[in-house]
Scaffold this motif. Sequence first.
Motif, PDB file in Angstrom:
ATOM      1  N   ASP A 235       0.840  -1.202   0.000  1.00 28.59           N
ATOM      2  CA  ASP A 235       0.000   0.000   0.000  1.00 28.59           C
ATOM      3  C   ASP A 235       0.873   1.250   0.000  1.00 28.59           C
ATOM      4  O   ASP A 235       1.692   1.448   0.891  1.00 28.59           O
ATOM      5  N   ARG A 236       0.691   2.063  -1.013  1.00 29.66           N
ATOM      6  CA  ARG A 236       1.383   3.355  -1.094  1.00 29.66           C
ATOM      7  C   ARG A 236       0.374   4.480  -1.339  1.00 29.66           C
ATOM      8  O   ARG A 236       0.599   5.373  -2.145  1.00 29.66           O
ATOM      9  N   THR A 237      -0.741   4.427  -0.639  1.00 26.87           N
ATOM     10  CA  THR A 237      -1.764   5.461  -0.772  1.00 26.87           C
ATOM     11  C   THR A 237      -1.184   6.802  -0.340  1.00 26.87           C
ATOM     12  O   THR A 237      -0.655   6.927   0.772  1.00 26.87           O
ATOM     13  N   PRO A 238      -1.261   7.824  -1.186  1.00 29.21           N
ATOM     14  CA  PRO A 238      -0.684   9.124  -0.829  1.00 29.21           C
ATOM     15  C   PRO A 238      -1.317   9.712   0.422  1.00 29.21           C
ATOM     16  O   PRO A 238      -2.508   9.508   0.694  1.00 29.21           O
ATOM     17  N   LEU A 239      -0.525  10.419   1.194  1.00 29.41           N
ATOM     18  CA  LEU A 239      -1.054  11.167   2.331  1.00 29.41           C
ATOM     19  C   LEU A 239      -1.955  12.288   1.816  1.00 29.41           C
ATOM     20  O   LEU A 239      -1.870  12.679   0.648  1.00 29.41           O
ATOM     21  N   PRO A 240      -2.825  12.811   2.667  1.00 33.66           N
ATOM     22  CA  PRO A 240      -3.733  13.880   2.227  1.00 33.66           C
ATOM     23  C   PRO A 240      -3.020  15.067   1.591  1.00 33.66           C
ATOM     24  O   PRO A 240      -3.507  15.649   0.627  1.00 33.66           O
ATOM     25  N   SER A 241      -1.870  15.422   2.128  1.00 30.25           N
ATOM     26  CA  SER A 241      -1.083  16.527   1.557  1.00 30.25           C
ATOM     27  C   SER A 241       0.369  16.069   1.436  1.00 30.25           C
ATOM     28  O   SER A 241       1.221  16.437   2.248  1.00 30.25           O
ATOM     29  N   PRO A 242       0.665  15.244   0.423  1.00 26.55           N
ATOM     30  CA  PRO A 242       2.033  14.727   0.296  1.00 26.55           C
ATOM     31  C   PRO A 242       3.032  15.824  -0.022  1.00 26.55           C
ATOM     32  O   PRO A 242       2.684  16.878  -0.558  1.00 26.55           O
ATOM     33  N   ALA A 243       4.283  15.566   0.323  1.00 26.28           N
ATOM     34  CA  ALA A 243       5.366  16.518   0.071  1.00 26.28           C
ATOM     35  C   ALA A 243       5.573  16.704  -1.424  1.00 26.28           C
ATOM     36  O   ALA A 243       5.173  15.885  -2.243  1.00 26.28           O
ATOM     37  N   GLY A 244       6.221  17.807  -1.766  1.00 30.10           N
ATOM     38  CA  GLY A 244       6.663  18.003  -3.139  1.00 30.10           C
ATOM     39  C   GLY A 244       5.899  19.063  -3.893  1.00 30.10           C
ATOM     40  O   GLY A 244       4.825  19.500  -3.471  1.00 30.10           O
ATOM     41  N   GLY A 245       6.463  19.470  -5.000  1.00 34.10           N
ATOM     42  CA  GLY A 245       5.860  20.486  -5.845  1.00 34.10           C
ATOM     43  C   GLY A 245       6.916  21.142  -6.694  1.00 34.10           C
ATOM     44  O   GLY A 245       8.046  20.664  -6.813  1.00 34.10           O
ATOM     45  N   GLY A 246       6.566  22.241  -7.285  1.00 30.91           N
ATOM     46  CA  GLY A 246       7.527  23.022  -8.053  1.00 30.91           C
ATOM     47  C   GLY A 246       8.074  22.271  -9.245  1.00 30.91           C
ATOM     48  O   GLY A 246       7.327  21.731 -10.055  1.00 30.91           O
ATOM     49  N   THR A 247       9.406  22.206  -9.343  1.00 30.05           N
ATOM     50  CA  THR A 247      10.060  21.614 -10.511  1.00 30.05           C
ATOM     51  C   THR A 247      10.250  20.107 -10.403  1.00 30.05           C
ATOM     52  O   THR A 247      10.780  19.491 -11.328  1.00 30.05           O
ATOM     53  N   ILE A 248       9.836  19.507  -9.302  1.00 31.98           N
ATOM     54  CA  ILE A 248      10.020  18.067  -9.128  1.00 31.98           C
ATOM     55  C   ILE A 248       9.030  17.325 -10.025  1.00 31.98           C
ATOM     56  O   ILE A 248       7.828  17.582  -9.966  1.00 31.98           O
ATOM     57  N   PRO A 249       9.492  16.416 -10.874  1.00 36.99           N
ATOM     58  CA  PRO A 249       8.550  15.705 -11.758  1.00 36.99           C
ATOM     59  C   PRO A 249       7.624  14.784 -10.969  1.00 36.99           C
ATOM     60  O   PRO A 249       7.970  14.314  -9.890  1.00 36.99           O
TER      61      PRO A 249
ATOM     62  N   LEU B  44      12.418  13.944  -1.838  1.00 34.23           N
ATOM     63  CA  LEU B  44      11.251  13.859  -0.968  1.00 34.23           C
ATOM     64  C   LEU B  44      11.255  12.580  -0.135  1.00 34.23           C
ATOM     65  O   LEU B  44      11.450  11.479  -0.669  1.00 34.23           O
ATOM     66  N   PRO B  45      11.018  12.691   1.168  1.00 29.19           N
ATOM     67  CA  PRO B  45      10.953  11.512   2.040  1.00 29.19           C
ATOM     68  C   PRO B  45       9.655  10.743   1.800  1.00 29.19           C
ATOM     69  O   PRO B  45       8.562  11.325   1.809  1.00 29.19           O
ATOM     70  N   ALA B  46       9.767   9.434   1.619  1.00 31.44           N
ATOM     71  CA  ALA B  46       8.573   8.611   1.438  1.00 31.44           C
ATOM     72  C   ALA B  46       7.631   8.709   2.633  1.00 31.44           C
ATOM     73  O   ALA B  46       6.413   8.637   2.473  1.00 31.44           O
ATOM     74  N   ILE B  47       8.190   8.908   3.825  1.00 31.35           N
ATOM     75  CA  ILE B  47       7.351   9.016   5.027  1.00 31.35           C
ATOM     76  C   ILE B  47       6.448  10.239   4.945  1.00 31.35           C
ATOM     77  O   ILE B  47       5.408  10.298   5.606  1.00 31.35           O
ATOM     78  N   ARG B  48       6.807  11.229   4.113  1.00 28.71           N
ATOM     79  CA  ARG B  48       5.972  12.410   3.904  1.00 28.71           C
ATOM     80  C   ARG B  48       5.174  12.335   2.599  1.00 28.71           C
ATOM     81  O   ARG B  48       4.429  13.250   2.275  1.00 28.71           O
ATOM     82  N   LEU B  49       5.351  11.247   1.871  1.00 24.20           N
ATOM     83  CA  LEU B  49       4.596  11.029   0.634  1.00 24.20           C
ATOM     84  C   LEU B  49       3.448  10.054   0.855  1.00 24.20           C
ATOM     85  O   LEU B  49       2.294  10.352   0.566  1.00 24.20           O
ATOM     86  N   TRP B  50       3.780   8.849   1.379  1.00 25.24           N
ATOM     87  CA  TRP B  50       2.723   7.857   1.629  1.00 25.24           C
ATOM     88  C   TRP B  50       2.764   7.300   3.051  1.00 25.24           C
ATOM     89  O   TRP B  50       2.066   6.352   3.365  1.00 25.24           O
ATOM     90  N   GLY B  51       3.557   7.902   3.927  1.00 30.79           N
ATOM     91  CA  GLY B  51       3.475   7.588   5.353  1.00 30.79           C
ATOM     92  C   GLY B  51       4.163   6.326   5.801  1.00 30.79           C
ATOM     93  O   GLY B  51       3.981   5.894   6.950  1.00 30.79           O
ATOM     94  N   LYS B  52       4.994   5.716   4.943  1.00 32.76           N
ATOM     95  CA  LYS B  52       5.752   4.514   5.294  1.00 32.76           C
ATOM     96  C   LYS B  52       7.086   4.562   4.555  1.00 32.76           C
ATOM     97  O   LYS B  52       7.398   5.541   3.899  1.00 32.76           O
ATOM     98  N   ASP B  53       7.883   3.488   4.710  1.00 35.22           N
ATOM     99  CA  ASP B  53       9.129   3.349   3.944  1.00 35.22           C
ATOM    100  C   ASP B  53      10.065   4.536   4.193  1.00 35.22           C
ATOM    101  O   ASP B  53      10.604   5.134   3.259  1.00 35.22           O
ATOM    102  N   ALA B  54      10.293   4.851   5.481  1.00 36.17           N
ATOM    103  CA  ALA B  54      11.053   6.052   5.835  1.00 36.17           C
ATOM    104  C   ALA B  54      12.493   6.027   5.347  1.00 36.17           C
ATOM    105  O   ALA B  54      13.134   7.073   5.258  1.00 36.17           O
ATOM    106  N   MET B  55      13.021   4.863   5.018  1.00 35.05           N
ATOM    107  CA  MET B  55      14.384   4.782   4.484  1.00 35.05           C
ATOM    108  C   MET B  55      14.512   5.460   3.126  1.00 35.05           C
ATOM    109  O   MET B  55      15.601   5.840   2.709  1.00 35.05           O
ATOM    110  N   HIS B  56      13.386   5.618   2.420  1.00 33.52           N
ATOM    111  CA  HIS B  56      13.364   5.939   0.992  1.00 33.52           C
ATOM    112  C   HIS B  56      13.159   7.432   0.736  1.00 33.52           C
ATOM    113  O   HIS B  56      12.294   8.069   1.332  1.00 33.52           O
ATOM    114  N   PHE B  57      13.943   7.958  -0.195  1.00 32.52           N
ATOM    115  CA  PHE B  57      13.830   9.348  -0.652  1.00 32.52           C
ATOM    116  C   PHE B  57      13.860   9.334  -2.178  1.00 32.52           C
ATOM    117  O   PHE B  57      14.597   8.543  -2.777  1.00 32.52           O
TER     118      PHE B  57
END
Length: 270
Positions: A102-116, A252-265
Amino acid sequence: MENRHLQMLLASCGFYQGGIDGVLGPITQAAIRAVEAKHKDAYTFDPTTTFEKRRETAAVQACLNELGFDAGDVDGWHGVNTEEALNAYLFKQINGHEETIDRTPLPSPAGGGTIPKQNTVGTVYGTPGPAIEAQLVRLEFPFDFRIDWNLRQKTNKIRVHKDCAPQLEKALTEIRNHYGEARWRGLGLDRYAGAYNHRKMRGSNNWSMHAYGCAIDFFAAPNGLRTRCPGALFCGAEYKDFLDIMEANEWLPAIRLWGKDAMHFQRARL
């Protein structure tokens, strides 16, 4: 990894017909040697010159790769790729189907701007395989990282996509300067767990962000694929600046994208 898991894999690959009893006797040892003979070109080391546990781990890696569960390099070191490939194999053995992560996005995931966006990285970075490999660059730092799955080994080189490299170099340099060498190392922020890797996403048929050269992992064991806050180590207050600096530099930290997998950026937003 349990001994019986090794035997299960050896049996699945047709090398072992003995009991799944966890006893690594002559039949199991012969099966390990048969794996080494069949997959000798995939081994990154000479298995005859090392200790037995490393040979066992390498046989697990070779069998997992043969069965389609990507364990990465056959190097005999049990890191996050080996662990997750083994988890996927065991899940399918028990349940009869592959696990869905499960990688359901958080309500307000990190990221924006020039990041694809993650679903458009192919048009930005290229197609996984030779097209990506031709665009990889090797960052070289004036300080060392410890290899997360073998802490006796160090490296100061990290390979990522050229369009992600300047941001990562800046982020990691800022992080080390911010924490200072002793605290940086004490918190395990120097525990490098992998970057470019030509593989599919765990629990999915889609390409991993690692296959695009736009992802990196740190300190895997306490920041696992399925672990949410507050269980993940990187959710602790002392790691907030680490996450902030990575995010400020477009990793972007995965923990701020889908709330798990904190090792991953990753340099890709949802």
